[in-house]
Design an enzyme around this catalytic site. Sequence first.
Site, PDB file in Angstrom:
ATOM      1  N   GLY A  41       0.831  -1.205   0.000  1.00 31.98           N
ATOM      2  CA  GLY A  41       0.000   0.000   0.000  1.00 31.98           C
ATOM      3  C   GLY A  41       0.863   1.251   0.000  1.00 31.98           C
ATOM      4  CG  ASP A  61       3.428  -6.838  10.140  1.00 31.49           C
ATOM      5  OD1 ASP A  61       2.475  -7.637  10.133  1.00 31.49           O
ATOM      6  OD2 ASP A  61       4.502  -7.042   9.543  1.00 31.49           O
ATOM      7  CB  VAL A  62      -2.421  -7.374  10.622  1.00 29.64           C
ATOM      8  CG1 VAL A  62      -3.115  -6.068  10.311  1.00 29.64           C
ATOM      9  CG2 VAL A  62      -2.057  -8.159   9.351  1.00 29.64           C
ATOM     10  CG  LEU A  76      -9.907  -5.182   2.808  1.00 26.58           C
ATOM     11  CD1 LEU A  76     -10.901  -5.004   3.942  1.00 26.58           C
ATOM     12  CD2 LEU A  76     -10.057  -4.039   1.815  1.00 26.58           C
ATOM     13  CG  ASN A 102      -2.408 -10.847  15.894  1.00 23.38           C
ATOM     14  OD1 ASN A 102      -2.384 -11.449  16.971  1.00 23.38           O
ATOM     15  ND2 ASN A 102      -1.334 -10.732  15.131  1.00 23.38           N
ATOM     16  NE  ARG A 109      -8.049  -7.526  23.143  1.00 24.97           N
ATOM     17  CZ  ARG A 109      -7.259  -8.191  22.300  1.00 24.97           C
ATOM     18  NH1 ARG A 109      -7.008  -9.468  22.488  1.00 24.97           N
ATOM     19  NH2 ARG A 109      -6.708  -7.590  21.277  1.00 24.97           N
ATOM     20  CE1 TYR A 148      -3.863 -13.062  -1.541  1.00 23.60           C
ATOM     21  CE2 TYR A 148      -4.950 -14.441  -3.183  1.00 23.60           C
ATOM     22  CZ  TYR A 148      -4.901 -13.281  -2.436  1.00 23.60           C
ATOM     23  OH  TYR A 148      -5.891 -12.325  -2.581  1.00 23.60           O
ATOM     24  CB  THR A 178     -11.719  -6.082  -7.590  1.00 21.59           C
ATOM     25  OG1 THR A 178     -12.668  -7.063  -7.166  1.00 21.59           O
ATOM     26  CG2 THR A 178     -12.351  -4.717  -7.477  1.00 21.59           C
TER      27      THR A 178
HETATM   28  N1  LIG Z   1      -7.993  -6.794  -5.795  1.00 24.72           N
HETATM   29  C1  LIG Z   1      -8.489  -7.991  -6.004  1.00 24.72           C
HETATM   30  O1  LIG Z   1      -8.819  -8.338  -7.139  1.00 24.72           O
HETATM   31  C2  LIG Z   1      -8.682  -8.969  -4.864  1.00 24.72           C
HETATM   32  C3  LIG Z   1      -9.246 -10.203  -5.158  1.00 24.72           C
HETATM   33  C4  LIG Z   1      -9.433 -11.110  -4.129  1.00 24.72           C
HETATM   34  C5  LIG Z   1      -9.108 -10.780  -2.832  1.00 24.72           C
HETATM   35  N2  LIG Z   1      -8.571  -9.561  -2.575  1.00 24.72           N
HETATM   36  C6  LIG Z   1      -8.197  -9.279  -1.182  1.00 24.72           C
HETATM   37  O2  LIG Z   1      -8.542  -7.965  -0.823  1.00 24.72           O
HETATM   38  C7  LIG Z   1      -7.555  -7.424   0.057  1.00 24.72           C
HETATM   39  C8  LIG Z   1      -7.021  -6.106  -0.512  1.00 24.72           C
HETATM   40  O3  LIG Z   1      -6.439  -6.352  -1.778  1.00 24.72           O
HETATM   41  P1  LIG Z   1      -5.884  -5.179  -2.711  1.00 24.72           P
HETATM   42  O4  LIG Z   1      -6.160  -5.563  -4.100  1.00 24.72           O
HETATM   43  O5  LIG Z   1      -6.350  -3.881  -2.195  1.00 24.72           O
HETATM   44  O6  LIG Z   1      -4.307  -5.374  -2.484  1.00 24.72           O
HETATM   45  P2  LIG Z   1      -3.207  -4.322  -2.013  1.00 24.72           P
HETATM   46  O7  LIG Z   1      -1.906  -5.036  -2.049  1.00 24.72           O
HETATM   47  O8  LIG Z   1      -3.342  -3.049  -2.757  1.00 24.72           O
HETATM   48  O9  LIG Z   1      -3.631  -4.050  -0.513  1.00 24.72           O
HETATM   49  C9  LIG Z   1      -3.231  -4.828   0.576  1.00 24.72           C
HETATM   50  C10 LIG Z   1      -2.819  -3.890   1.683  1.00 24.72           C
HETATM   51  O10 LIG Z   1      -2.441  -4.663   2.833  1.00 24.72           O
HETATM   52  C11 LIG Z   1      -1.248  -4.101   3.363  1.00 24.72           C
HETATM   53  N3  LIG Z   1      -0.556  -5.160   4.091  1.00 24.72           N
HETATM   54  C12 LIG Z   1       0.049  -6.274   3.605  1.00 24.72           C
HETATM   55  N4  LIG Z   1       0.572  -7.010   4.598  1.00 24.72           N
HETATM   56  C13 LIG Z   1       0.286  -6.345   5.750  1.00 24.72           C
HETATM   57  C14 LIG Z   1       0.568  -6.594   7.115  1.00 24.72           C
HETATM   58  N5  LIG Z   1       1.231  -7.680   7.505  1.00 24.72           N
HETATM   59  N6  LIG Z   1       0.129  -5.694   8.026  1.00 24.72           N
HETATM   60  C15 LIG Z   1      -0.543  -4.579   7.657  1.00 24.72           C
HETATM   61  N7  LIG Z   1      -0.832  -4.292   6.372  1.00 24.72           N
HETATM   62  C16 LIG Z   1      -0.425  -5.173   5.442  1.00 24.72           C
HETATM   63  C17 LIG Z   1      -0.481  -3.615   2.154  1.00 24.72           C
HETATM   64  O11 LIG Z   1       0.520  -2.682   2.459  1.00 24.72           O
HETATM   65  C18 LIG Z   1      -1.612  -3.027   1.329  1.00 24.72           C
HETATM   66  O12 LIG Z   1      -1.879  -1.701   1.652  1.00 24.72           O
HETATM   67  C19 LIG Z   1      -6.474  -8.483   0.216  1.00 24.72           C
HETATM   68  O13 LIG Z   1      -6.709  -9.186   1.407  1.00 24.72           O
HETATM   69  C20 LIG Z   1      -6.691  -9.387  -0.975  1.00 24.72           C
HETATM   70  O14 LIG Z   1      -6.294 -10.705  -0.710  1.00 24.72           O
HETATM   71  C21 LIG Z   1      -8.336  -8.661  -3.561  1.00 24.72           C
END
Ligand SMILES: NC(=O)c1ccc[n+]([C@@H]2O[C@H](COP(=O)([O-])OP(=O)(O)OC[C@H]3O[C@@H](n4cnc5c(N)ncnc54)[C@H](O)[C@@H]3O)[C@@H](O)[C@H]2O)c1
Length: 314
Positions: A41, A61-62, A76, A102, A109, A148, A178
């Site tokens: 991000g 970090d989550v 997300l 987490n 909680r 993944y 998406t």
């Molecule tokens: N975009 C798609 O087509 C799509 C499809 C299926 C599922 N998803 C899910 O939707 C969610 C968001 O996807 P996106 O497309 O926005 O991807 P993205 O990579 O733009 O966003 C993911 C975000 O999570 C943050 N992140 C990663 N690891 C982290 C951690 N350990 N702690 C805190 N933050 C962390 C990243 O910095 C980023 O901002 C994800 O969970 C993804 O698996 C997205």
Amino acid sequence: MKELSQRVLVTGGAGFLGSHLCERLLGAGCEVLCVDNFYTGRRDNVAHLLPNSRFELIRHDVTFPLYVEVDAIYNLACPASPIHYQYNPVQTTKTSVHGAINMLGLAKRVKARIFQASTSEVYGDPEVHPQREDYWGRVNPIGSRSCYDEGKRCAETLFFDYHRQYGLDIKVARIFNTYGPRMHPNDGRVVSNFIVQALRGHDITIYGDGSQTRSFCYVDDLIEAIVRLMAQDKDFTGPVNIGNPTEFTIRQLAETVLGLTCSSSRLIFRELPSDDPRQRKPDISLARSRLGWQPKVSLEEGLKRTVEYFSGII
Ligand SMILES: NC(=O)c1ccc[n+]([C@@H]2O[C@H](COP(=O)([O-])OP(=O)(O)OC[C@H]3O[C@@H](n4cnc5c(N)ncnc54)[C@H](O)[C@@H]3O)[C@@H](O)[C@H]2O)c1
């Protein structure tokens, strides 16, 4: 239906989908706590939200516990594109699994409703088309995409066990491809790849012969579905497929992008990566009947808005 909760936590809020979700929740009057470790991000994605006093951005970090007071959690956080999630596969699994533990612990909680961004990848390389939520999938547990796919499957397991064991109020969406503004330009995902290549006048790379199909959902449609899902009564947990069932071949996508960008790029073909699904298409009957939702934005219109965004940043 429940009103949108007031204090919400969005993990991965500085990512592509997360930033749109933060925007939408602020628009609905929520206080939004955006948590991100900026792995994929970017601050730029939420820079326009920073002046809003109801918006707070925290680098975290989550995979580590977080103690905050919120009414709802949208989980997300997780790199979503193969290039990013395969770069550090161990961390990817940790993010999905420890991150879920987490966030579920936090939800337990503070008694918050919690949303999980799951994925169509839980179906793996499916034998049935379109995929319904009751299909268990065909996933390779030891392949290069497994960090993944299996991480997200395990997160779903955790969500449902917290629900059964502790009565947690969970909502799980299985998100299909998406696209839209704020996708990472170098994430290797097909829509951003094609648009960036076309705008730069580079060759457009198609993996395989381009006959594999995908369905593409525009980000605004997806966010609407998430918001509707979170407003459902506690008895509806999902999982629910969210995506656009209209299928296009990868070749058709490339040709549409070429048309919209007026690019003279050539199409070139490369070998298909291992475990790449041939076809993926959601059955969205459940989302239609339960959420009263279906995608509205056509591929052409969504691509137009996305091309506009990328033209401004590259
Ligand atoms: N975009 C798609 O087509 C799509 C499809 C299926 C599922 N998803 C899910 O939707 C969610 C968001 O996807 P996106 O497309 O926005 O991807 P993205 O990579 O733009 O966003 C993911 C975000 O999570 C943050 N992140 C990663 N690891 C982290 C951690 N350990 N702690 C805190 N933050 C962390 C990243 O910095 C980023 O901002 C994800 O969970 C993804 O698996 C997205």
